[in-house]
Design an enzyme around this catalytic site. Structure first.
Site, short mmCIF file in Angstrom:
data_model
loop_
_atom_site.label_atom_id
_atom_site.label_comp_id
_atom_site.label_asym_id
_atom_site.label_seq_id
_atom_site.Cartn_x
_atom_site.Cartn_y
_atom_site.Cartn_z
N LYS A 143 0.83 -1.20 0.00
CA LYS A 143 0.00 0.00 0.00
C LYS A 143 0.87 1.26 0.00
O LYS A 143 1.94 1.30 0.63
CB LYS A 143 -0.91 -0.03 1.24
CG LYS A 143 -1.89 1.12 1.35
CD LYS A 143 -2.76 0.97 2.60
CE LYS A 143 -3.78 2.08 2.73
NZ LYS A 143 -4.66 1.89 3.90
N SER A 218 -9.35 2.12 2.80
CA SER A 218 -8.40 2.88 2.00
C SER A 218 -7.35 2.02 1.30
O SER A 218 -6.59 2.52 0.47
CB SER A 218 -7.69 3.89 2.91
OG SER A 218 -6.96 3.25 3.94
N GLY A 240 -10.51 1.56 10.48
CA GLY A 240 -11.96 1.68 10.48
C GLY A 240 -12.60 0.72 9.49
O GLY A 240 -13.82 0.74 9.27
N GLY A 241 -11.74 -0.12 8.90
CA GLY A 241 -12.22 -1.08 7.91
C GLY A 241 -11.39 -1.06 6.63
O GLY A 241 -11.76 -1.67 5.63
N SER A 242 -10.25 -0.37 6.63
CA SER A 242 -9.49 -0.12 5.41
C SER A 242 -8.86 -1.34 4.78
O SER A 242 -8.46 -1.31 3.62
CB SER A 242 -8.42 0.94 5.67
OG SER A 242 -9.00 2.17 6.01
#
Length: 580
Positions: A143, A218, A240-242
């Site tokens: 990433k 993200s 948060g869920g990325s």
């Protein structure tokens, strides 16, 4: 007629300011063009490297290599039956399959931002290695926000271009020591605070399963690349869920570990210093066995010595391989974000499969999720009223798709308080967001941290009272249309809960949206029946055939148990589909 001197000076000053602003904007656009040209050159370099390899090795079956799961591929690489260059160029070639027609800028998925050309040098040196690591010869994708020496970590910000990192993050260092070969960096949304994947530099990334859908974020570039088969193992972050959104949206698996199980040194966060919503680094892959092998490789002495803040807990193979029946908590909804029909069905069907396999399923009641979302997540992330968030965008050309967040961050506390009071009877969720975005005093931040700690203890007490091993939970899905995640920030409730709690959480795809799900969606109204609920209903529509996942959760530091549960879920789904 003579122009008064003050007026002339004011006019000249105004003209000068406009000129300076124009020059600054032109300079920024020039940096964007240069970055896009570098991206295109990277892809051309990849294409040329693959072409040279194919000319020199015309008999290599890249398709058969790409079909191998990571554990089998790793074994063949380590025993010498498969040369690492065959694997490397197979994946470089597959990654390019999303870049047709001589690598036009408008590509199919637009997930790769940069080719790490030094990977070819590492590949040549790999053959000279003495002791072979568990990931020897495995090409991996990284990433954007995870530092790689000599390359930018932009977070989608123009100001971060042309600022190559001085050293690899600890994660990348350990990967290299285990023999893995990082070969590309992947796209992210501007600032990382989004579960879409778009920025002004590299543009929008698209879902490989359906190009009109978001890949999630993200870590959306990773989700698209792994989901499209262009990487066998990818690495992202989750605040948060990325990790979980891209995995669920693209039909793959991911693991969000406990926040400090893997090192975050050299990983750039979305909001520096905030501790309320705990971030984590984790892997993404097509199957659970690949995630387990990855964690086994990373949880080694190198990880613990390079970052002494990481607890020295090697991978517990015995827990992962256990076959003891599990005591599993479950819930179908959090009573904040109404699940889509497919989400609810995914949990129900998985519950039955697990019960039929001999496990015990126990209902778990969630309460006050609205309080968690507004008072812990939003207030925790933006405890300074959004001032730090605003600062990140200073001097940038665009503010992404977060207009409401910007307006709230810029508004004074008194205005947020007044508007919150006015909106409460008509728009309770909007009212709560306004209240949560107030700037806090130091005393209020400490009180908030204490409240989060108490919530965590209460949640664990409820868990232990039911004698649970793990938890089965819904995961937002199917993939939302391009642009919808930016309008639906409130829909992160299912994922963000486990960042607040700092529990390891994995995602496993378990079903596809059916025609019946689509018909049932016509009656979807949501729990609040507000603009967000109506928008989410539209975002879910037209999704027949897209994957839907569940979340598998364990207590802190129990990643091996989480993975064991994920493997059980995956195996039962494959048996049902007749694939094992």
């Amino acid at each position: 007629m003579r122009v008064p001197l003050p007026a002339l000076l004011c006019g000249s000053a105004g003209l000068l300011l406009l000129l300076l602003r124009w020059r600054r904007r032109r300079g920024l656009w020039k940096k964007v063009r240069q970055a896009r040209q570098r991206q295109e050159r990277s892809l051309v370099q990849m294409q040329m490297a693959v072409q040279r390899f194919r000319e020199q090795h015309p008999s290599v079956s890249m398709v058969s290599i790409l079909s191998l799961p990571l554990p089998e591929l790793s074994k063949k690489l380590r025993d010498g039956s498969l040369p690492p260059e065959h694997v490397f160029y197979s994946y470089v070639g597959k990654a390019l399959s999303g870049f047709p027609k001589a690598l036009q800028i408008a590509t199919e998925t637009n997930c790769i931002t940069e080719y790490l050309q030094e990977s070819e040098t590492q590949l040549r040196k790999a053959k000279l290695a003495g002791k072979l690591g568990l990931l020897y010869g495995v090409p991996v994708s990284i990433k954007d926000s995870i530092n790689c020496q000599g390359h930018d970590s932009t977070l989608g910000f123009i100001k971060n271009l042309n600022k190559p990192m001085a050293e690899d993050s600890v994660l990348v260092q350990v990967l290299r020591r285990q023999g893995a070969i990082p070969f590309v960096k992947t796209n992210v949304p501007q600032s990382l605070i989004s579960y879409d994947c778009k920025n002004l530099i590299f543009g929008q990334t698209f879902n490989p399963l359906l190009y009109t859908r978001s890949p999630g974020g993200s870590s959306g570039g990773e989700g698209a690349l792994v989901g499209g088969g262009g990487s066998i193992l990818g690495f992202g972050t989750d605040v948060g869920g990325s990790l979980r959104f891209p995995a669920a949206f693209c039909g793959i698996c991911a693991l969000k570990p406990t926040g400090n199980r893997l090192s975050k040194k050299g990983v750039i966060p979305s909001v520096l210093g905030q501790k309320a919503v705990v971030a984590a680094v984790g892997p993404m892959a097509k199957d659970v066995e690949s995630l387990a092998l990855c964690m086994q490789a990373l949880l080694c002495e190198d990880m613990f010595s390079l970052d002494s803040t990481v607890p020295p807990l090697p991978f517990n193979e015995e827990v992962y391989c256990s076959t003891q029946p599990l005591h599993i908590g479950y819930y179908e909804t959090d009573f904040f974000t109404m699940p889509s029909p497919a989400m609810r069905r995914a949990v129900r069907e998985m519950k039955k499969l697990l019960e039929d396999a001999g496990h015990t399923l126990v209902p778990f009641e969630l309460t006050n999720v609205d309080h968690v979302v507004f008072d812990f997540c939003i207030r925790g992330m933006f405890a300074d009223g959004g001032a730090s968030f605003l600062k990140k965008f200073k001097g940038e050309l665009e503010k992404s798709s977060m207009g409401l967040l910007f307006w709230l961050a810029k508004s004074p506390n008194w205005l947020k308080t007044v508007l919150s009071w006015i909106a409460k009877p008509f728009m309770p969720r909007f009212s709560s967001i306004l209240r949560s975005m107030r700037a806090n005093t130091v005393d209020e931040v400490w009180s908030l941290q204490h409240e989060i700690e108490e919530f965590c203890h209460q949640f664990i007490a409820q868990w232990k009272k039911l004698n649970l091993d793990v938890m089965l939970c819904p995961m937002l899905g199917p993939a939302l249309g391009i642009g919808y995640p930016g309008k639906l920030s409130v829909a992160v409730s299912y994922t963000m809960l486990y960042n607040i709690l700092d529990f390891p959480t994995g995602v496993v795809p378990v079903t596809l949206v059916t025609d019946e799900d689509e018909d049932e969606l016509k009656g979807y109204q949501g729990y609040f029946r507000d603009w967000w609920d109506r928008t989410l209903a539209k975002a879910f529509h037209g999704s027949v055939g897209l994957p839907v996942a569940v979340q598998c959760v364990a207590l802190p530091w129990q990643e091996e148990l989480c993975l064991r549960f994920m493997k059980e879920v995956e195996t039962l789904v494959l048996k049902t589909d007749g694939l094992v």
